[in-house]
Design an enzyme around this catalytic site. Structure first.
Site, PDB file in Angstrom:
ATOM      1  CB  SER A 145     -61.921  52.463 -42.801  1.00 25.99           C
ATOM      2  OG  SER A 145     -62.597  52.591 -41.576  1.00 25.99           O
ATOM      3  N   GLY A 146     -59.614  51.580 -40.446  1.00 22.77           N
ATOM      4  CA  GLY A 146     -59.234  50.540 -39.490  1.00 22.77           C
ATOM      5  C   GLY A 146     -57.767  50.189 -39.511  1.00 22.77           C
ATOM      6  CB  THR A 176     -57.526  57.961 -35.791  1.00 20.69           C
ATOM      7  OG1 THR A 176     -58.374  58.172 -36.924  1.00 20.69           O
ATOM      8  CG2 THR A 176     -57.892  58.943 -34.711  1.00 20.69           C
ATOM      9  CG  ASN A 219     -61.751  51.990 -37.469  1.00 19.70           C
ATOM     10  OD1 ASN A 219     -61.690  51.597 -36.312  1.00 19.70           O
ATOM     11  ND2 ASN A 219     -61.070  53.022 -37.914  1.00 19.70           N
ATOM     12  CB  SER A 225     -64.371  54.645 -39.257  1.00 24.98           C
ATOM     13  OG  SER A 225     -64.070  55.099 -40.553  1.00 24.98           O
ATOM     14  CB  SER A 226     -61.493  59.672 -39.413  1.00 23.66           C
ATOM     15  OG  SER A 226     -60.686  59.565 -38.283  1.00 23.66           O
ATOM     16  N   GLY A 272     -58.790  56.610 -46.068  1.00 24.13           N
ATOM     17  CA  GLY A 272     -58.088  55.687 -46.952  1.00 24.13           C
ATOM     18  C   GLY A 272     -58.979  55.269 -48.108  1.00 24.13           C
ATOM     19  CD  GLU A 282     -64.300  54.752 -46.842  1.00 18.22           C
ATOM     20  OE1 GLU A 282     -64.051  55.052 -45.666  1.00 18.22           O
ATOM     21  OE2 GLU A 282     -65.404  54.967 -47.391  1.00 18.22           O
TER      22      GLU A 282
END
Length: 1041
Positions: free
Chosen positions: A124-125, A129, A174, A177-178, A401, A403
């Protein structure tokens, strides 16, 4: 012509922007890790990655895999110009870029008419995206364009902001974040135009709707609606423009984020929904659902006397009833009661306050989760391609991703399991593609050692024995199943597994790092500790049946669709969340196995989201769990570099005289001749069917360095040849042009000369005729001549005009025709000079001239030595006040001293000379001897002043003598005669006071007694007493001017 110019310009830009494939290695590192000499060294890998990051080169290849490091700043490398540069260019020809990978996938799909997918992964981050957006933007520009295709393109692009609003949120790592996995298929026709698309979503993090950790937010759409919604819309939804009013929005305590503009994003979402063709009714119902979730979060329960839940939020229930279209009483009953089947009848059992809160949150999660699924399906409807002809597909997989948080729960377990499966697929596909390439080229395949994470995947998903199966059993078994009974089952079944450990199973040292409710999995990326708290509830994701029945009564069309007999009314229990996710992953794997893979691995350089900061420990961890070193080892198994014969020969043919400049044989033969000339050893390369395989990077670097040297030599030779060719051609063109110009010029000159001579003959004839008739009246015969005479005279006069008023000698003699005009011009010019002179003098000069003019009026032509005084300026005084005795000054100062001058006074008797000071005041003239005033002469008693007409400087002041005791006239000699006489005229305001006499002047010594001063010219100046008793003044004759 325009097309040709733009193509040449584009090629020139490409040449300017090329990094030269392998050059500048020391400064910016190696742009393909496959060419890294120490490819097994993680330190060398990190050094190269850091070196490129420090130079703002965020992209690096591992073969066709793209490694991307998030720069956390704008680099200006995603412009339309950059897209043009990378469009249609060989993959390794330009520096690594997301556009290069997207273009290569697109061109391979068109040429081979097969399906591909791009797997974008990272934590994440890391920029997943954004990478997905850049790929979509590139295809939007590079694909063929028509009005219909532009609509499809716009929908594909604008599906992103909608899905981000409903599926993304701010987390600790993030700001965007998705919180769901997304797989998008982009469909292309045989011409390469984007004609449709389809989106699959995975495991939306529904728990975020009702709970957020500190420093995190709910999904973006809630804040966008509250902050950006129009006032009228908010009134209709019963909302206030204040996020602090809603319990579901404030648990993370960061409703406002500086990097997020909710108002602007709200406008983008509204525009996107319109373009994706959501109807006004759909949009109205969609926002009603979002608002209803906020109102549902504010529903408050209190315990009655019997311990049952009672509603204490009538206003919130009213708005829920209005927005969902469900009667209030039915809604209240559904939120506070549970329907239980007792034999043949159903009984309503009241909730406790805690159960009611659980049911409320479960309903909020269900509403939002099912609405999100409806939203994805609605977008798919707008992207569907109705043409039944065969399409090729490029898939974009933007998946969560790996985590690892301080507290990892059920969501992290699912996400990390997904990454394990994708890593397994990644290694399989990579090995498979490498092996297929070797076999296709006839090169012997050497087995590659790598970590097979099948043991971890089996630990999670194995039937009857895996963690998911055990979790499902615990969720389904009768009795009181809790998170801790689930943990006990895991310890019972997994005891002794090398990748599983709990507090109970751990050794003494490891036990200190585990809580009693934790279990730890050793993933391929490292250890992750999971807390079992919430696993049972989140896996069940139960929604009471009577609440579903309440939702089915809704008049909101979206809610009706989402709750329309989703599960049959029988007693069969729906699949758990983990099982659904496992099945969807299996389906995704099947989809991906049918397509050719491409990879983008996104790295996060630091935790703080700061630009130009590279955290080695953090990046090294990501490199490890993304499997980049394993991928590099697979790519380097055997041979580091491989290129098609045509491309290799085209680049390096200049290094061999036999292949330069044109090779006549086949490319393979040319490459064989070339490497023989370069001295490649047999173990350094292999010749495949269509490609050359080079084992060591140093071999390629040596070739590249030789090419760099050769390139300069070739450039010099080509320049010399080309310059010679250009100069020769230019010389021939110039010589031919010179010949033509000379011919034309000579003809033109001859014609001009003939015309000039004919014109000259006419002019000369006319001039002669005019000269002969110059004294006649103006006529056709002499008008031109006379005009020439006038012009000639005026031209000469212009260059010979007098420069000052006094210059009266130089005025050209005019011809007869210009006599009158010359007189007028001379007067005008004199006036002009006078005007210029007058305007140029200062006030002080003006006063001086006025005094000089007065002197001229009195003495000009009347006194012999006057001309000598004209050029001498007059002073205001000749004796300063400091030179006058203080006693005298005190006596006469009240009268105001106007002028003073030194004089010689001759006695009346004996004419003895004595030095005195003559001082003019406003009232009288004073004769002063040091501290004594010898004589005061009032201007009223001054009869006149006599001077001779010769060149002497004597003056006689005639005074009225009424008393015998009174002194008589004054005989004075003054060096500044004209100045003193003019000053006395000015002071007395009597210009007729001065009398100029000839020969002799009579003066009164005293009343009744007179004396004489005789004046005569002589060769030299003398003053003496004559025999007749007169004062004789002889003055030297002045030279005549």
């Amino acid at each position: 012509m325009t097309w040709r110019f733009s193509l040449e310009e584009r090629c020139q830009r490409i040449l300017q922007d090329m990094e030269g494939s392998l050059t500048a290695r020391d400064r910016v590192g190696i742009q393909d890790f496959v060419l890294l000499d120490a490819y097994t060294s993680e330190t060398a890998f990190m050094d190269n990655l850091r070196k490129r990051f420090n130079e703002n080169l965020i992209y690096t290849y591992i073969g066709t895999l793209l490694v991307s490091v998030n720069p956390y700043k704008e680099l200006g490398i995603y412009t339309k110009k950059q897209m043009d540069i990378y469009m249609g260019v060989n993959f390794f020809e330009l520096p690594p870029h997301i556009f290069a990978l997207a273009d290569n996938v697109y061109r391979t799909m068109i040429s081979e008419t097969n399906n591909h997918f791009i797997l974008i992964s990272g934590e994440s981050g890391a920029g997943k995206t954004e990478a997905s957006k850049k790929v979509l933007q590139f295809y939007a520009v590079c694909c063929p364009s028509t009005r219909l295709l532009d609509n499809v393109r716009d929908r594909l692009l604008l599906s992103n902001p909608v899905l981000e609003a409903f599926g993304n949120a701010k987390t600790l790592k993030n700001d965007n974040s998705s919180r769901f996995g997304k797989y998008m298929d982009i469909q292309f026709d045989h011409q390469g135009a984007a004609v449709g698309g389809h989106i699959l979503s995975y495991l939306l993090e529904k728990s975020r709707v009702v709970h957020q950790n500190h420093g995190e937010r709910n999904f973006h759409i809630f804040y966008q609606l509250v902050e950006g919604g129009e006032d009228e819309l908010l009134r209709w939804l019963g909302l206030e423009r204040n996020c602090q009013k809603y319990r579901y929005l404030i648990q993370g305590e960061c409703a406002k984020v500086s990097s997020i503009n909710d108002k602007s994003d709200w406008k983008t979402v509204q525009k996107a929904l319109t373009i994706i063709e959501f109807s006004e009714k759909d949009i109205e119902h969609l926002f009603a659902i979002i608002a209803s979730v906020l109102h549902l979060g504010n529903v408050h329960f209190e315990a009655s006397a019997h311990g049952y839940a009672t509603l204490n939020s009538s206003a919130e229930v009213h708005w829920l009833s209005k927005l969902l279209g469900i009667p209030s009483n039915i809604l209240q009953e559904g939120l506070t009661h549970r329907k239980i089947e007792a034999k043949a009848e159903e009984v309503l059992s009241p909730f406790t306050a805690e159960h009611a809160k659980y049911a409320r949150d479960a309903l909020a999660k269900a509403i939002y989760g099912r609405t999100f699924t409806w939203l994805v399906n609605k977008i798919n409807e707008s992207l569907v391609n109705k043409d039944s002809t065969r399409k090729t597909v490029i898939g974009l997989l933007d998946i969560y991703g790996f985590e690892v948080f301080d507290v990892n729960s059920f969501e992290q377990f699912c996400i990390n399991f997904c990454n394990e499966k994708l890593q397994q697929l990644f290694i399989q596909l990579t090995l498979k593609s490498e092996q297929e390439e070797y076999e296709m080229e006839g090169i012997e395949w050497e087995p590659v050692p790598y970590f097979n994470n099948k043991i971890i995947c089996d630990l999670v998903e194995e039937k009857h024995r895996g963690i998911i199966s055990i979790l499902d059993e615990e969720c389904l078994r009768p009795g009181e199943a809790t998170d801790f009974t689930f943990l006990e089952k895991l310890e019972e079944k997994m005891c002794g597994h090398p990748h599983f450990v709990t507090h109970k199973l751990a050794d003494q040292k490891t036990r200190k790092t585990l809580e009693r409710g934790d279990f730890r999995l050793l993933h391929y990326a490292g250890e992750v500790t999971y807390s079992v708290v919430g696993f049972i509830d989140k896996n069940n994701d139960l929604l009471y049946r009577n609440i579903k029945e309440v939702m089915r009564q809704s008049k909101n069309s979206i809610i009706q669709h989402c709750f329309h007999t989703i599960e049959p009314d029988g007693k069969k229990r729906p699949e758990t969340v983990a099982t659904q996710f496992k099945s969807s992953l299996a389906g995704l794997t099947e989809i991906l196995m049918t397509k050719d893979p491409w990879y983008v691995r996104c790295l996060k350089p630091n935790h703080c989201k700061q630009p130009d900061r590279f955290d080695d420990v953090m990046v090294r961890h990501q490199v490890k769990y993304l499997g980049l070193m394993e991928h590099l080892r697979v790519r380097r198994a055997g041979f580091a570099y491989r290129r098609r014969y045509e491309i290799f020969l085209k680049r390096y043919k200049a290094l061999c005289p036999d292949t330069w400049p044109h090779w006549k044989g086949t490319p393979a033969e040319g490459v064989q001749r070339l490497i023989k000339h370069l001295g490649y050893k047999p173990d350094e390369y292999k010749m495949g069917r269509t490609k050359i395989f080079i084992r060591h990077p140093r071999t390629l670097f040596a070739t590249e360095d030789a090419f760099e040297i050769c390139k300069h030599e070739l450039a010099t030779r080509i320049q010399a040849k080309y310059k010679g060719y250009r100069v020769k051609g230019e010389y021939q063109r110039q010589r031919e042009a010179a010949t033509k110009i000379e011919t034309c010029w000579r003809g033109l000159q001859a014609r001009r000369e003939r015309e000039r001579r004919a014109w000259a003959v006419k002019v000369i004839k006319k001039f002669i005729k005019g000269f002969m008739n110059r004294n006649q009246p103006v006529s056709m015969d002499n008008s031109d001549y006379l005009a020439f005479v006038r012009q000639s005279y005026l031209t000469r006069l212009k260059d010979n005009l007098p420069k000052s008023v006094l210059d009266k000698t130089i005025w050209l003699t005019p011809p007869p025709i210009m006599q009158e005009a010359s007189v007028l011009l001379r007067k005008l010019h004199t006036r002009l000079l006078v005007r210029k002179y007058v305007r140029g003098i200062s006030a002080q000069q003006k006063v001086q001239l006025q005094i000089k003019a007065l002197t001229s009026d009195i003495f000009k032509g009347r006194k012999e030595n006057y001309p000598q005084s004209v050029c001498q300026p007059f002073a205001d005084t000749r004796i300063s006040e400091q030179d006058i005795n203080i006693k005298v000054l005190q006596l006469i100062c009240p009268e105001g001293i106007k002028y003073s001058v030194p004089v010689i006074k001759y006695d009346r008797n004996g004419f003895r000379p004595r030095f005195r000071q003559l001082i003019f005041t406003q009232a009288a003239a004073y004769l002063v001897e040091e501290a004594k005033i010898k004589q005061r002469v009032n201007y009223s008693s001054l009869k006149g002043v006599s001077v001779s007409d010769l060149s002497d400087n004597f003056l006689i002041l005639h005074v009225t003598c009424d008393d015998t005791k009174q002194k008589g006239d004054l005989v004075l000699q003054c060096s500044y005669l004209f100045e003193a006489l003019t000053k006395i005229c000015v002071v007395t305001k009597n210009h007729k006071l001065i009398k100029i006499v000839q020969g002799s002047v009579r003066f009164d010594i005293q009343p009744g007694k007179e004396g004489f001063v005789d004046f005569k010219s002589s060769s030299e100046s003398m003053v003496y007493r004559a025999k007749n008793g007169h004062l004789m003044v002889e003055s030297a004759r002045t030279k005549s001017r």
